[in-house]
Design a protein around this motif. Structure first.
Motif, PDB file in Angstrom:
ATOM      1  N   TRP A 246      -2.034   0.764  -0.438  1.00 42.21           N
ATOM      2  CA  TRP A 246      -1.338  -0.442  -0.878  1.00 42.21           C
ATOM      3  C   TRP A 246      -2.163  -1.719  -0.778  1.00 42.21           C
ATOM      4  N   PRO A 315       2.893  -2.948   0.804  1.00 41.01           N
ATOM      5  CA  PRO A 315       2.922  -2.157   2.028  1.00 41.01           C
ATOM      6  C   PRO A 315       4.359  -1.789   2.370  1.00 41.01           C
ATOM      7  N   GLY A 501       1.308  -2.205   6.983  1.00 37.53           N
ATOM      8  CA  GLY A 501       1.815  -0.851   6.787  1.00 37.53           C
ATOM      9  C   GLY A 501       1.161   0.192   7.659  1.00 37.53           C
TER      10      GLY A 501
END
Length: 591
Positions: A246, A315, A501
């Motif tokens: 991401w 994320p 994340g």
């Protein structure tokens, strides 16, 4: 006894994971921002990037180890996730190109970068997260399945009847199919035998560098009709955890060792081209004088679209039905800024000339005492074959007769991109996949007799030899000297990343040797010597449930730093108090 215990744990894992969707119901898709919609997700799961693995009809006709159709469980036995929108029973990350009997199965990035985890009996889907798949078992079993189908006349006749959809196909059609299958199998088996280590990479890891180097130097630049240079291939024994995607478009440099420039569209295209070559067709040949033809099957429109999707992929946010202590997280933020952010994991935005005015995140590349095995592969030297003398001024230096595989990779990537941009061409035809039965003029290559030595590869569970002492490899390596891409790699240096994340990316360190973030805050000498792998997640310790039913990962300590499985290094935050560690973990859940 240890081998028996391993097999029992693995069988329990397969039994549990193969029915995860049925047992847990439809997955809960974790919030990854308003731009990440169902349409984007669906596209991400099947977008063609130019991979050409195997003919679909062949794959449908093959048998798994238990005698069932190879696709019977949508390959969930390897950890691949079911894709209800796929009408050919292929899982997430697999697609088809072509039509009718000429359909070819390819692999796209979501196969290795879609995470599903289990908490309190519910399944949570995280797009772009490191997958829990056993890619080595998939490759080994595919090799065995084709080997079994070609092992005898009776076996091949049954296979041919299924492929040709006729109980009594014409003998000429069967013979022609046999030539094509043998051509595919010669290449694939040679690659599998030359790449897969005796002890498997295990769930959630892949030796991507080894695969790419072996594909380019071992299967693509030799003499026709097979284009093989088997002696170029080396065992890929430096597996790394799949990275999360991401924030990959924003990092200034990428790959674990940070040797791939990143951060603008040109460099992003190069990054994606390199990984697409792992299972794409690539047939470089000198055209005339100093010029080369870099014919390939890469779908550059698909790569462009995949990069657009990554820019939309946010994320993952900690699920709202999981507990979190906001006050404790605020305390943890102060610890993070003091202990983790400055100098390592800070989101430091910069603009640089090479980034073409695009803002990127720059994090350091340094040695923090972690496993060094990947650097052995960056020192591989190979015969350059058909790419001898190839080079792109200022980008990829001219290749010597024997050269570093990493230099060959840069030449292949740069050449493939220029082939597309300057001549508006790339597709050389899919053949039967894996570069088989395709020659530079697009005709089917003549088949040669199948060597009797092509027995299916059987992965071993025997322990690897001790590798406490690093092999004779350079302590530093300058890649692409004299070009805009010049970079000196020092052994053991890896890139830090922005940690948005990070809670969803266990296990940790580049080689996946630490199961949880809580364990990463333990001094290296006291970290777990082994832990179990699987989808069950521990939201308290933030990472894998180390006691779940699943195959175990054995890791080594700091006395065996070059094992590929060392848990050593990253000795940061380990001296915090218990309360400080709890606060830090709570904050990391919010990133």
């Amino acid at each position: 006894m240890r081998r028996v215990a391993f097999l029992i744990r693995f069988a329990l894992f397969v039994a549990a994971s193969s029915g995860i969707e049925a047992a847990l119901g439809d997955p809960i898709y974790v919030d990854q921002g308003r731009d990440w919609t169902t349409a984007e997700r669906t596209d991400f799961y099947i977008r063609d990037q130019g991979s050409r693995l195997i003919n679909l009809a062949w794959l449908q006709a093959l048998k798994a180890r238990d005698g069932q159709p190879f696709l019977s469980d949508s390959m969930s036995r390897y950890g691949f996730l079911p894709n209800p929108g796929n009408t050919t029973n292929l899982p997430v990350g697999f697609h088809t190109t072509g039509s009718g009997d000429a359909q070819i199965v390819g692999v796209t990035c979501s196969a290795c970068h879609t995470r599903q985890l289990e908490v309190d009996g519910k399944a949570y889907r995280i797009d772009g997260g490191p997958a829990f798949i056993d890619f080595q078992a998939f490759l080994s079993d595919l090799d065995k399945a084709v080997g079994d189908a070609t092992a005898s006349k009776a076996a091949f006749d049954a296979f041919a009847a299924a492929v040709l959809r006729s109980a009594t196909p014409a003998a000429a059609d069967v013979d022609k199919l046999r030539q094509r299958v043998d051509a595919w199998y010669r290449r694939f088996h040679t690659f599998v035998a030359g790449t897969l280590p005796a002890v498997g990479w295990g769930l959630g890891r892949l030796d991507a560098i080894g695969i790419i180097f072996n594909r380019i130097s071992g299967t693509d630049v030799g003499p026709p009709p097979d284009f093989l240079i088997p002696e170029n291939m080396k065992i890929g024994d430096a597996p790394v955890r799949y990275p999360f995607l991401w924030n990959s478009p924003m990092q200034s440099q990428t790959d674990w060792a940070g040797f791939v420039l990143n951060g603008n569209r040109v460099f992003a295209l190069a990054r994606n081209t390199g990984q697409a070559l792992a299972f794409g067709n690539f047939e470089p040949r000198r055209s005339f004088g100093p010029f080369f033809n870099y014919a390939n099957s890469i779908n550059f429109d698909g790569l462009k679209r995949l990069e657009e999707l990554l820019l939309k992929m946010g994320p993952p946010k900690w699920p709202s039905d999981w507990p979190i202590d906001s006050k404790l997280a605020q305390d943890g933020q102060k610890i993070f800024e003091r202990q983790c952010s400055k100098g390592c994991h800070e989101k430091k935005e910069v603009r640089a000339l090479r980034d073409l005015f695009v803002t990127t995140w720059v994090t350091p590349i340094q040695n923090v005492g972690t496993d060094t095995r990947q650097y052995d592969e960056l020192g591989w030297r190979v015969k350059t074959g058909a790419l001898k003398g190839a080079g792109i001024p200022l980008i990829a230096r001219h290749l010597d007769e024997e050269d570093y595989a990493v230099h060959m990779m840069f030449s292949a990537v740069a050449g493939a991109i220029l082939e597309n941009k300057l001549f508006l061409r790339s597709d050389i035809g899919s053949g039967d996949g894996f570069g088989s039965s395709v020659t530079p003029n697009g005709q089917t290559a003549p088949s040669t007799p199948r060597p009797p030595s092509l027995a299916p590869v059987q992965a071993s569970t025997a322990p690897p030899p001790s590798s406490a002492e690093p092999p004779d490899q350079p302590e530093s390596l300058t890649i692409e000297p004299g070009t805009l891409l010049e970079r000196t790699l020092n052994r053991g240096e890896y890139e830090a990343r922005v940690l948005e994340g990070i809670w969803a990316a266990a296990p940790y360190l580049h080689n996946g040797s630490v199961p949880t973030l809580a364990e990463l805050l333990v001094p290296p000498a006291k970290r777990k010597a082994y832990f179990n792998l699987g989808a069950k997640y521990d939201i308290k310790n933030v990472g894998l449930d180390v006691d779940q039913n699943g195959p175990a990962r054995d890791v080594t300590d700091c006395n065996d730093l070059n094992s590929g499985n060392s848990r050593c290094g990253h000795d940061y935050g380990t001296r915090l108090t218990i309360d400080e560690k709890k606060a830090l973990l709570e904050y990391l859940k919010t990133l």
